[in-house]
Design an enzyme around this catalytic site. Structure first.
Site, short mmCIF file in Angstrom:
data_model
loop_
_atom_site.label_atom_id
_atom_site.label_comp_id
_atom_site.label_asym_id
_atom_site.label_seq_id
_atom_site.Cartn_x
_atom_site.Cartn_y
_atom_site.Cartn_z
N LYS A 138 5.28 23.15 -24.94
CA LYS A 138 3.86 22.85 -25.16
C LYS A 138 3.62 22.74 -26.66
CE LYS A 138 2.76 27.06 -26.91
NZ LYS A 138 2.40 27.25 -28.34
N SER B 129 8.54 31.34 -22.74
CA SER B 129 7.45 31.55 -21.79
C SER B 129 7.51 30.52 -20.67
CB SER B 129 6.11 31.43 -22.51
OG SER B 129 5.93 32.47 -23.44
N ASP C 233 1.31 33.08 -23.73
CA ASP C 233 1.17 31.71 -23.26
C ASP C 233 1.92 31.45 -21.95
OD1 ASP C 233 3.68 31.94 -24.33
OD2 ASP C 233 3.56 30.20 -25.64
#
Length: 267
Positions: free
Chosen positions: A8, A99, A132
């Protein structure tokens, strides 16, 4: 069973206040990009975790994927599994690779063993693993707030643009990056700023981590400048760094940046 766990980027990031529990409240926009790790789950005689590709220091049993599986195993009496991670997402780059791996592992376990966990239940398993981590369960653009683990959906689509991400040979510790931050509540929330026309993001969207990280690692600021010089409509550091991305109207080739950095095109 295997899954492709994506990275991301952060479109803006404001650190708003220090929390009583020692963490920070923030606001940011998480946006998924097309850089992938591979997460594989196979039957085994005992639990194990193997990491291939990009080296990750430390005991693999401390990997958050391993911790995620052990928690699910305890709650649902699951048989032993071997987790294999093929790492391609740069580490210490503000891209959420670890994550993402853990979130996709939770989804793999849910599917493989038919646990029937809802999205919100999987997010609850993900939240303790990283601020996250829960984002990657739904893996859609969101406005994130609180510790970065509370979400509001956003209608934002960059598919008509060309994204380039540059990772310098620098590893930024998130904990160290926070030491250079003075929290403050912005006059205008990122939830509103993100709806500005993209050509206005350069002056409207800020990442609070850029100041301290650019000071310690000036090569990251130089990358941002070079992305703008190459015609980027918007360029910024992702998360607490060290990667920097640029959003372009059309494909570009940045050969000058390839010599000393990892460059990912069309993410």
């Amino acid at each position: 069973m295997l899954a492709f766990a994506n990275a991301k980027i952060n479109l803006g990031l404001h650190v708003t206040e220090k929390r009583p529990d020692g963490y920070h409240n923030l606001e940011t926009v998480f946006y998924p990009v097309k850089i992938y790790d591979v997460v594989e789950l196979t039957d085994a005689d005992q639990n194990g975790c193997e990491v291939k590709g990009t080296d990750i220091p430390g005991d693999t049993r401390d990997n958050i994927c391993f911790k995620a599986f052990e928690t699910l195993q305890q709650d649902f009496a699951l048989p032993p599994q071997k987790i294999t991670l093929l790492k391609n997402i740069p580490v210490g780059a503000g891209l959420g690779g670890g994550s993402s791996d853990a979130a996709f592992l939770i989804k793999l376990v849910n599917d493989k063993f038919g646990l029937g966990l809802s999205v919100s239940q999987m997010e609850d398993y993900a939240r303790p693993l990283g601020a996250d981590c829960a984002f990657f369960i739904q893996n859609k653009p969101v406005y994130a707030f609180g510790r970065g683990d509370q979400f509001a959906p956003l209608d934002i689509d960059l598919s008509n643009y060309y994204l380039v991400l540059v990772k310098p040979p620098v590893h930024v510790s998130t904990a160290a990056a926070y030491l250079g931050i003075t929290p403050s509540i912005p006059s205008t929330s990122l939830k509103d700023l993100i709806h500005l026309p993209l050509e206005n993001w350069k002056t409207g969207l800020k990442n609070d981590f850029e100041g301290p990280v650019f000071m310690k690692y000036p090569e990251t600021e130089q990358i941002k400048t070079r992305l703008y010089n190459a015609g980027a409509m918007y360029a910024a550091m992702s998360g607490s760094g060290s990667s920097v991305f640029g959003i372009f109207r059309s494909p570009v080739r940045l050969t000058g940046l390839e010599k000393d950095n990892q460059v990912f095109y069309g993410v």
